[in-house]
Design a protein around this motif. Structure first.
Motif, PDB file in Angstrom:
ATOM      1  N   PRO A 186       1.625   1.468   6.607  1.00  0.00           N
ATOM      2  CA  PRO A 186       0.440   2.166   6.368  1.00  0.00           C
ATOM      3  C   PRO A 186       0.563   3.725   6.662  1.00  0.00           C
ATOM      4  O   PRO A 186       1.257   4.259   7.623  1.00  0.00           O
ATOM      5  CB  PRO A 186      -0.405   1.480   7.296  1.00  0.00           C
ATOM      6  N   GLU A 187      -0.603   4.288   6.055  1.00  0.00           N
ATOM      7  CA  GLU A 187      -0.279   5.635   6.245  1.00  0.00           C
ATOM      8  C   GLU A 187      -1.131   6.137   7.839  1.00  0.00           C
ATOM      9  O   GLU A 187      -1.942   5.547   8.343  1.00  0.00           O
ATOM     10  CB  GLU A 187      -1.636   6.464   5.349  1.00  0.00           C
ATOM     11  N   ASP A 195      -4.122   3.890   8.647  1.00  0.00           N
ATOM     12  CA  ASP A 195      -4.875   3.588   7.423  1.00  0.00           C
ATOM     13  C   ASP A 195      -5.338   2.057   7.638  1.00  0.00           C
ATOM     14  O   ASP A 195      -4.573   1.169   7.553  1.00  0.00           O
ATOM     15  CB  ASP A 195      -4.333   3.692   6.027  1.00  0.00           C
ATOM     16  N   GLY A 196      -6.601   1.700   7.585  1.00  0.00           N
ATOM     17  CA  GLY A 196      -7.171   0.591   7.412  1.00  0.00           C
ATOM     18  C   GLY A 196      -7.889   0.097   9.047  1.00  0.00           C
ATOM     19  O   GLY A 196      -8.177  -0.969   9.066  1.00  0.00           O
ATOM     20  N   ASP A 197      -7.284   0.961  10.066  1.00  0.00           N
ATOM     21  CA  ASP A 197      -7.907   0.644  11.401  1.00  0.00           C
ATOM     22  C   ASP A 197      -9.611   0.931  11.388  1.00  0.00           C
ATOM     23  O   ASP A 197      -9.745   1.778  10.857  1.00  0.00           O
ATOM     24  CB  ASP A 197      -7.156   1.375  12.469  1.00  0.00           C
ATOM     25  N   GLU A 198     -10.025   0.373  12.149  1.00  0.00           N
ATOM     26  CA  GLU A 198     -11.476   0.595  12.437  1.00  0.00           C
ATOM     27  C   GLU A 198     -11.391   1.699  13.658  1.00  0.00           C
ATOM     28  O   GLU A 198     -10.953   1.538  14.825  1.00  0.00           O
ATOM     29  CB  GLU A 198     -12.306  -0.415  12.693  1.00  0.00           C
TER      30      GLU A 198
END
Length: 62
Positions: free
Chosen positions: A21-22, A35-38
């Motif tokens: 992930p970025e 990227d995708g973490d809250e």
């Protein structure tokens, strides 16, 4: 005589075959945000949701 792939791996290492992930940044506590973490942003600070309770207790006194 070595196989050319073995020579390349010895020179450059194994190829990264797993898509990563970025990287977005680092949160207030120094944890990597991907990227995708809250996360939340408060006064120009990024705080991962997983660290939000810690932030509220340690920094805000809740």
């Amino acid at each position: 005589m070595e196989h050319p792939l073995v020579t390349q791996i010895e020179r450059t290492g194994y190829p990264n075959m797993i898509e990563q992930p970025e990287h977005i940044g680092i949160d207030f506590f120094g944890d990597e945000i991907l990227d995708g973490d809250e996360f939340v942003e408060y006064e120009d600070e990024l705080i991962l949701i997983d660290n939000l309770n810690r932030y509220l207790v340690e920094e805000m006194g809740f």
